[in-house]
Design a protein around this motif. Structure first.
Motif, short mmCIF file in Angstrom:
data_model
loop_
_atom_site.label_atom_id
_atom_site.label_comp_id
_atom_site.label_asym_id
_atom_site.label_seq_id
_atom_site.Cartn_x
_atom_site.Cartn_y
_atom_site.Cartn_z
N LEU A 204 95.80 50.33 32.93
CA LEU A 204 97.05 50.31 33.70
C LEU A 204 97.71 51.67 33.79
O LEU A 204 98.75 51.82 34.44
CB LEU A 204 98.02 49.30 33.08
N GLY A 205 97.13 52.66 33.11
CA GLY A 205 97.67 54.02 33.18
C GLY A 205 98.98 54.20 32.46
O GLY A 205 99.81 55.02 32.86
N VAL A 206 99.18 53.46 31.36
CA VAL A 206 100.41 53.61 30.58
C VAL A 206 100.53 55.05 30.08
O VAL A 206 99.58 55.62 29.54
CB VAL A 206 100.41 52.62 29.38
N GLY A 207 101.69 55.63 30.25
CA GLY A 207 101.91 57.01 29.81
C GLY A 207 101.43 58.05 30.81
O GLY A 207 101.49 59.25 30.53
N GLY A 208 100.90 57.59 31.94
CA GLY A 208 100.43 58.53 32.96
C GLY A 208 99.07 59.13 32.68
O GLY A 208 98.68 60.11 33.33
N HIS A 209 98.33 58.56 31.75
CA HIS A 209 97.01 59.09 31.40
C HIS A 209 95.95 58.57 32.37
O HIS A 209 96.02 57.43 32.84
CB HIS A 209 96.64 58.70 29.98
N THR A 210 94.95 59.40 32.65
CA THR A 210 93.86 59.04 33.54
C THR A 210 92.55 58.98 32.77
O THR A 210 92.21 59.94 32.06
CB THR A 210 93.72 60.05 34.70
N MET A 211 91.82 57.89 32.92
CA MET A 211 90.54 57.76 32.22
C MET A 211 89.48 58.64 32.88
O MET A 211 89.28 58.57 34.10
CB MET A 211 90.07 56.30 32.24
N PRO A 212 88.80 59.47 32.09
CA PRO A 212 87.75 60.33 32.66
C PRO A 212 86.48 59.53 32.94
O PRO A 212 86.22 58.52 32.30
CB PRO A 212 87.52 61.36 31.56
N GLU A 213 85.69 60.00 33.88
CA GLU A 213 84.42 59.35 34.19
C GLU A 213 83.31 59.93 33.32
O GLU A 213 83.41 61.06 32.83
CB GLU A 213 84.07 59.54 35.67
N MET A 214 82.28 59.13 33.11
CA MET A 214 81.20 59.53 32.22
C MET A 214 80.39 60.68 32.82
O MET A 214 80.13 60.72 34.02
CB MET A 214 80.27 58.35 31.94
N GLN A 215 80.02 61.61 31.97
CA GLN A 215 79.08 62.67 32.31
C GLN A 215 78.28 62.99 31.06
O GLN A 215 78.71 62.71 29.94
CB GLN A 215 79.81 63.91 32.82
N ALA A 277 84.07 49.85 19.96
CA ALA A 277 83.79 51.29 19.89
C ALA A 277 83.99 51.95 21.25
O ALA A 277 84.54 53.05 21.35
CB ALA A 277 82.36 51.51 19.40
N LEU A 278 83.54 51.28 22.32
CA LEU A 278 83.70 51.82 23.68
C LEU A 278 85.18 52.01 24.00
O LEU A 278 85.58 53.04 24.56
CB LEU A 278 83.06 50.86 24.68
N ILE A 279 86.00 51.02 23.64
CA ILE A 279 87.45 51.09 23.91
C ILE A 279 88.07 52.26 23.16
O ILE A 279 88.86 53.04 23.73
CB ILE A 279 88.13 49.76 23.52
N TRP A 280 87.73 52.43 21.88
CA TRP A 280 88.34 53.50 21.10
C TRP A 280 87.86 54.88 21.51
O TRP A 280 88.63 55.85 21.49
CB TRP A 280 88.12 53.27 19.61
N ALA A 281 86.58 54.98 21.89
CA ALA A 281 86.08 56.28 22.37
C ALA A 281 86.80 56.66 23.65
O ALA A 281 87.24 57.81 23.82
CB ALA A 281 84.57 56.19 22.62
N ALA A 282 86.96 55.70 24.56
CA ALA A 282 87.68 55.96 25.80
C ALA A 282 89.14 56.27 25.55
O ALA A 282 89.73 57.16 26.18
CB ALA A 282 87.55 54.75 26.73
N ALA A 283 89.74 55.55 24.60
CA ALA A 283 91.15 55.76 24.29
C ALA A 283 91.41 57.17 23.76
O ALA A 283 92.42 57.80 24.10
CB ALA A 283 91.62 54.73 23.26
N GLY A 284 90.49 57.67 22.95
CA GLY A 284 90.68 59.00 22.38
C GLY A 284 90.74 60.09 23.43
O GLY A 284 91.66 60.92 23.42
N ILE A 285 89.78 60.09 24.35
CA ILE A 285 89.76 61.16 25.35
C ILE A 285 90.75 60.91 26.48
O ILE A 285 91.14 61.84 27.19
CB ILE A 285 88.33 61.37 25.93
N THR A 286 91.17 59.64 26.65
CA THR A 286 92.16 59.33 27.69
C THR A 286 93.57 59.68 27.22
O THR A 286 94.32 60.36 27.93
CB THR A 286 92.10 57.84 28.07
N PHE A 287 93.93 59.23 26.03
CA PHE A 287 95.30 59.41 25.53
C PHE A 287 95.64 60.89 25.34
O PHE A 287 96.76 61.32 25.59
CB PHE A 287 95.47 58.66 24.22
#
Length: 476
Positions: A204-215, A277-287
């Motif tokens: 939902l983009g809470v805090g204005g953060h954008t999720m990065p795409e995989m590379q 694990a996927l959620i927390w890995a994404a959360a780290g680089i997103t937040f």
């Protein structure tokens, strides 16, 4: 966001497609299980399927899918790739085989299972290896939640740590349905709220953060000094494949009422952990808006502080009562993961020693003989530097996973000599052989040799393992 959702979908599809294939290869039967044959009211107790799944999930989902995933996220969204493929083709297979082979052999501890199929020398090594790993696990999963609880409550770690130790002692000693089976549903609710809440906050983009795409690029702030191979594959242990899981699976192998429940309980709980694990890995680089921000936060306050900031940022950022409750539940979920793995780590160590020395565990005094020294050692080790213990735990953990996968390959060959069923275990076993040996040759806690030596050495070790496996099955 798109690649995160694709990775999430791949994990779910993997459970239904590849998980079904693994089950078909193993061929569960309708024979009575150890839970019904040896019901002793302590360790062998038939449990409902939902409760067995929940206990297995909480047993295996320790700090790995949180702290390990955050550590793995330092390499960037490429970590999604390892979490998905590792969970489906390695971790799920490892957990299913370790649980089901133990179930077929009266719920024996994993060291006894490995020894039965790999020989007496391996049996002795596995007994020692397993007990050391379980004590390390119990220790890191004691200090980790103590630090998180301190963040949440403001009470010092020196006060909280003895309380966690006392709970671990009781969970190690008492029948499985006294504490573990009673409190795990509550812990499970917190775990689910944590995962769904943080994922929703990101999407939902809470805090204005954008999720990065995989590379697949190495985005680690230290660059070439921290190569993806093999460092990321060791760092993200419990969220992709973990030898620790094989020490926990026999606990539930003694409690399932039907072999056909193996896929949802063992393979399914590994997929659920992969999702966490996927959620927390994404959360780290997103937040933290990338790996540099995450690295700075980890360096400043450690993984515990990062977990606290992510929980409050994604679920309590609006300052409302609802947000505060959500953030608190998310933190409790993050705390539940290590606590519900640490308690069963010491319990599994007790069972491993009991199987080793053939000491019946129905009498309380027999359980005390093992529980007291195990928790005493854990208490002493808890005073050591957490990062040092974690590094050794990670390598030991993945090495055990490699050994168990090779054991699974031997078992499948023995069961179905006229097929190639053993490949589902032998392929990930070969991969993990290369990973673990390359790491210990290259890492700080190993020989600290360059990639020009560690890479060929890892490949050579994997080839040696294949040759030893071929020799082993030729004797069957």
């Amino acid at each position: 966001m798109i690649t995160f959702l694709c990775a999430l979908a791949a994990l779910i599809i993997g459970y239904f497609v590849y998980g079904s294939f693994v089950e078909k290869v193993f061929k569960p039967t309708d024979k009575p299980t150890p839970a019904t044959l040896h019901n002793d009211g302590v360790d062998y107790i038939p449990l409902p399927a939902w409760k067995a799944f929940l206990i297995q999930l909480l047993n295996i989902a320790g700090l790995g899918p949180i702290f390990g995933a955050l550590g793995g996220a330092l390499w960037g969204p490429s970590v999604y790739f390892w979490i998905v493929l590792g969970t489906i083709f390695a971790g799920g297979v490892h957990d299913y085989l370790s649980g089901m082979i133990s179930e077929r052999e009266d719920g024996k501890s994993i060291s006894e299972v490995v020894g039965l199929h790999m020989g007496d020398i391996t049996l002795l090594l596995m007994r020692v290896f397993s007990v050391i790993l379980l004590i390390l696990v119990g220790t890191v999963f004691m200090t980790g939640p103590a630090g998180l609880l301190s963040k949440l409550t403001g009470v010092t770690v020196t006060i909280i740590l003895p309380c966690v130790l006392l709970y671990y002692f009781l969970a190690t000693l008492l029948p499985i349905d006294t504490l573990i089976a009673r409190f795990y549903p509550l812990f499970g609710i917190c775990l689910i709220v944590m995962a769904l809440g943080i994922m929703s906050g990101m999407l939902l983009g809470v805090g204005g953060h954008t999720m990065p795409e995989m590379q697949l690029a190495n985005l680690h702030p230290k660059g070439a000094d921290m190569p993806i191979w093999p460092l990321m594959f060791i760092t993200v242990a419990c969220g992709a494949i973990s030898g620790f899981h094989s020490t926990q699976s026999p606990i539930i192998a003694r409690c399932i009422k039907d072999e056909h429940l193996g896929r949802p309980i063992f393979y399914g709980s590994m997929v659920a952990e992969g999702i966490i694990a996927l959620i927390w890995a994404a959360a780290g680089i997103t937040f933290y808006d990338g790996t540099n921000g995450l690295a700075a936060a980890m360096a400043k306050g450690g993984a515990g502080s990062v977990v606290y900031e992510i929980c409050t940022g994604f679920m309590g950022g609006d300052g409302s009562l609802t947000g505060y409750i959500g953030a608190t539940l998310a933190m409790l979920g993050a705390i539940a993961c290590p606590i519900t793995s640490g308690d069963t780590a010491f319990r599994s160590a007790r069972l491993t020693l009991a199987d080793w020395f053939r000491v019946n565990q129905k009498k309380g005094v027999n359980r005390l003989v093992f529980a007291v020294p195990l928790l005493a050692i854990g208490g002493i080790l808890s005073q050591m530097n957490f990062d040092i213990i974690w590094r050794y735990f990670s390598w030991t953990n993945q090495t055990l996973a490699m050994i168990v996968l090779w054991t699974g390959a031997v078992y499948l060959y023995e069961m179905k000599k006229d097929s190639k069923a053993w490949l589902i275990a032998a392929i990930p076993a070969t991969f993990m052989s290369a990973v673990t040996f390359t790491y210990i040759i290259q890492a700080k806690e190993g020989l600290q040799l360059g990639t020009n030596i560690s890479y060929p050495a890892g490949l050579a070790f994997a080839v040696v393992c294949i040759i030893l496996f071929a020799r082993k099955i030729s004797q069957k």
